[in-house]
Motif scaffolding. Structure first.
Motif, mmCIF file in Angstrom:
data_model
loop_
_atom_site.group_PDB
_atom_site.id
_atom_site.type_symbol
_atom_site.label_atom_id
_atom_site.label_comp_id
_atom_site.label_asym_id
_atom_site.label_seq_id
_atom_site.Cartn_x
_atom_site.Cartn_y
_atom_site.Cartn_z
ATOM 1 N N MET A 34 1.042 -0.974 -0.584
ATOM 2 C CA MET A 34 -0.147 0.181 0.021
ATOM 3 C C MET A 34 0.908 0.996 0.031
ATOM 4 S SD MET A 34 -2.640 -0.748 2.829
ATOM 5 C CE MET A 34 -3.848 0.355 2.379
ATOM 6 N N LEU A 35 2.148 1.727 1.002
ATOM 7 C CA LEU A 35 3.097 2.517 0.818
ATOM 8 C C LEU A 35 3.236 2.164 -0.358
ATOM 9 C CD1 LEU A 35 4.595 1.913 4.960
ATOM 10 C CD2 LEU A 35 2.601 3.835 3.526
ATOM 11 N N PHE A 36 3.942 1.184 -0.833
ATOM 12 C CA PHE A 36 4.293 1.663 -2.517
ATOM 13 C C PHE A 36 4.108 2.421 -3.621
ATOM 14 C CE2 PHE A 36 5.384 0.184 -6.738
ATOM 15 C CZ PHE A 36 6.489 0.272 -6.889
ATOM 16 N N PHE A 37 2.285 1.605 -3.304
ATOM 17 C CA PHE A 37 1.349 2.517 -4.175
ATOM 18 C C PHE A 37 1.505 4.267 -3.956
ATOM 19 C CE2 PHE A 37 -0.355 -1.975 -5.170
ATOM 20 C CZ PHE A 37 1.047 -2.054 -6.519
ATOM 21 N N GLY A 38 1.254 4.487 -2.529
ATOM 22 C CA GLY A 38 0.667 5.493 -2.346
ATOM 23 C C GLY A 38 2.489 6.482 -3.174
ATOM 24 N N ALA A 39 2.884 5.612 -2.742
ATOM 25 C CA ALA A 39 4.631 6.671 -3.331
ATOM 26 C C ALA A 39 4.913 7.029 -4.826
ATOM 27 C CB ALA A 39 5.779 6.092 -2.512
#
Length: 593
Positions: free
Chosen positions: A69-74
């Motif tokens: 999730m954090l990767f796609f948010g980044a």
């Protein structure tokens, strides 16, 4: 405070803060850093609550999904492709659905596509409905520590949370209804109301969805909670039996067993175990376990029957009921708003048409047309407000009922002034200097009259402690008024009134009467043809003749209608008059076919 209440409070607090944060972040478009921070804060909040309350859910698989999730948010910071942003958003939403599964004991690694699909759907459903369970069932508000002051502050906040949306709705209607009040409100509240509403709505939306999702992902789901509540097996939170004493600990197992008191092993009626097992197997139950007379003497368990006639709010969680403070804030603020609006209406009520015509920048059309519909809406909304607040009123103190009667009575008195202002606008709009009657103006007037009767009945019943009589009286008032409206023949009334205005010099809308009114108005329209000017008579004859031609094709007895049949016979008997249209040759009727 038990663990469930503590977890619920933490979720509620974090969801409220997250709602404000999400509103601040995501209002700015296009999304970039704000989207990454939004996802990061949400993931961090979820992890913190999980570690504090359900650490068993924090597995390597959960951490991996949260990292994704954090990767796609980044990627919102790195990439600018609109397609990638859409796919990344969908990926985050799907991952959130998979993160719900461990709460049901499902291992994400070996789960099937069906589990993923159900988790995705469940995360959406629980995001919408979860806050209801969180506030109403999960959090035991009685366990919240605090003194009288803190409980009072909480009541004030609850009252404001209910009252502010009502004040905004009624205030917006009043501003739309009256230009003077709008100017006063704009000067008194010098900020953009639309912007404020958008902030409140967006923050509330984010907070609501976050509370629902976190509730569904981190708290024990409904079914498990229900089973646990009904199970005779004690939970870990329940008190454990006392530890054996030192002396008892020194005893052998045989000594402990023999020292325990013997349990009662005999069965009813000295039946054997087999007979007792078969006792519930009809039709031999009586034979196997004793005589029927013995069983007949046993009292049958009383069947619980819900009293739907006299149900009240005692079964509701206290958070869904209104105490004295909430009642004062909700009805008091609404009364204050109504009183401020009434102050602006009194000059018009007593000044009448002269004041309207002599007030600069105030046109009759603006005054009459602007406010009627909005004021009818206000009158309609007050009724459910008073009924709902009275239903949710706590009956633990007698003063609550007295307070409600005072505030509701004041509100009804102010409402009657507002309804009088609305009726005055309608009279001006349909009077000698107005624009005549239409169905859009007639039926709201009838509705307003019914509301006036209902509010009188409300004061006579509910405010006197006879609420059980209210609905029956309100129902029959609606039946009587609707029946009277049917007998009155509204279309005939509208046509007659407008023809009277035409004879007094007002403009007559022949098109409206020809094509918008039903056959109920045909008799008065034919009757009034001689008093119409050439243009209106030409148009009216053409439309009535067209109606006659269409009626000749309607011969199915299943469509039999007395009014249409009477109109048809009248049109048929006057067909010669309708065909012969010398008025259409008059110069002022040029252009009318």
């Amino acid at each position: 405070m038990n663990r469930r209440t503590r977890t619920g409070l933490e979720i509620l607090l974090i969801a409220m803060l997250f709602g404000v944060f999400g509103n601040v972040m995501l209002r700015q478009t296009p999304w970039g850093l704000n989207a990454f921070l939004f996802v990061t804060v949400f993931t961090a909040a979820m992890a913190v609550i999980m570690l504090r309350n359900r650490p068993e859910l924090m597995t390597a698989r959960t951490l991996g999904l949260q990292a994704a999730m954090l990767f796609f948010g980044a990627m919102f910071v790195v990439r600018d492709s609109i397609e990638l942003r859409i796919y990344d958003t969908f990926a985050i939403i799907i991952i959130m659905g998979v993160l719900v599964l461990p709460n049901f004991g499902i291992n994400q690694r070996i789960a099937g596509v069906f589990h993923y699909a159900v988790g995705f759907l469940w995360s959406g459903v629980i995001s919408l409905l979860g806050p209801f369970f969180l506030i109403g069932a999960d959090i035991d508000w009685k366990e919240i520590p605090g003194n009288r002051l803190s409980k009072g502050i909480f009541s004030v906040l609850r009252g404001l949370a209910v009252a502010l949306p009502l004040v905004l709705i009624f205030g917006a209607l009043f501003m739309a209804a009256d230009a003077a009040f709008e100017d006063f409100a704009n000067r008194a509240v010098n900020f953009d109301l639309d912007t404020l509403l958008s902030h409140v709505m967006l923050s509330s939306l984010f907070a609501w969805l976050a509370a629902g999702y976190l509730r569904g992902s981190l708290m024990e789901h409904f079914f498990a909670a229900g089973v646990a509540a009904a199970s005779p097996i004690p939970t870990a939170d329940e008190k454990k039996p006392a530890e054996p004493t030192a002396a008892a600990g020194d005893s052998s197992y045989v000594d402990k067993f023999t020292a325990e008191p013997a349990e009662e092993t005999s069965l009813p009626n000295n039946a054997t175990i087999l007979e007792h097992i078969n006792i519930s197997d009809p039709p031999n139950a009586e034979v196997r376990t004793g005589s029927g007379s013995d069983r007949a003497q046993e009292p049958a368990p009383a069947a619980k029957k819900r009293d739907w006639q006299n149900w009240d709010n005692t079964k509701f969680p206290q958070v869904f009921t209104l105490g004295r403070i909430e009642t004062i804030i909700i009805l008091g603020l609404v009364d204050l708003l109504f009183a401020s609006f009434v102050v602006f209406q009194l000059p018009y009520l007593f000044g009448g048409m002269d004041l309207v015509q002599t007030t600069p920048d105030l046109k009759l059309a603006d005054f009459a047309r602007r406010g009627f519909g909005e004021l009818v809406a206000v009158a309609f909304l007050v009724l459910p407000l008073l009924l709902a607040s009275h239903s949710l009123l706590r009956r633990d103190e007698r003063r609550n009922e007295t307070l409600f009667r005072v505030l509701a009575g004041v509100q009804i008195v102010l409402l009657f002034v507002i309804m009088a202002s609305a009726m005055q606008r309608l009279v001006l709009l349909t009077g000698e200097l107005g624009y005549g009657w239409t169905a859009v103006r007639f039926y709201p007037m009838v509705f307003m009259l019914w509301l006036a009767v209902v509010f009188v009945w409300f004061g006579w019943t509910v405010l006197r402690g006879r609420r059980n009589n209210f609905a029956w009286g309100a129902l029959w008032s609606a039946i009587v008024i609707l029946a009277a409206t049917n007998l009155m023949n509204p279309d005939d009334f509208i046509a007659r009134k407008n023809i009277q205005l035409m004879q007094q010099g007002r403009e007559f809308d022949a098109w409206y009467h020809s094509y918008q009114l039903s056959d109920d108005a045909v008799p008065v329209l034919i009757e009034s043809l001689p008093v119409m000017n050439a243009k209106d008579a030409c148009s009216m004859k053409q439309s009535l003749y067209s109606r006659l031609v269409e009626a000749r094709d309607e011969s199915d007895v299943r469509s039999l209608n007395w009014s249409r049949e009477r109109a048809f016979r009248l049109l048929e008997s006057n067909s010669g008059l309708l065909i012969n249209r010398p008025e259409c040759e008059v110069p002022n009727a040029v252009g009318v076919k």
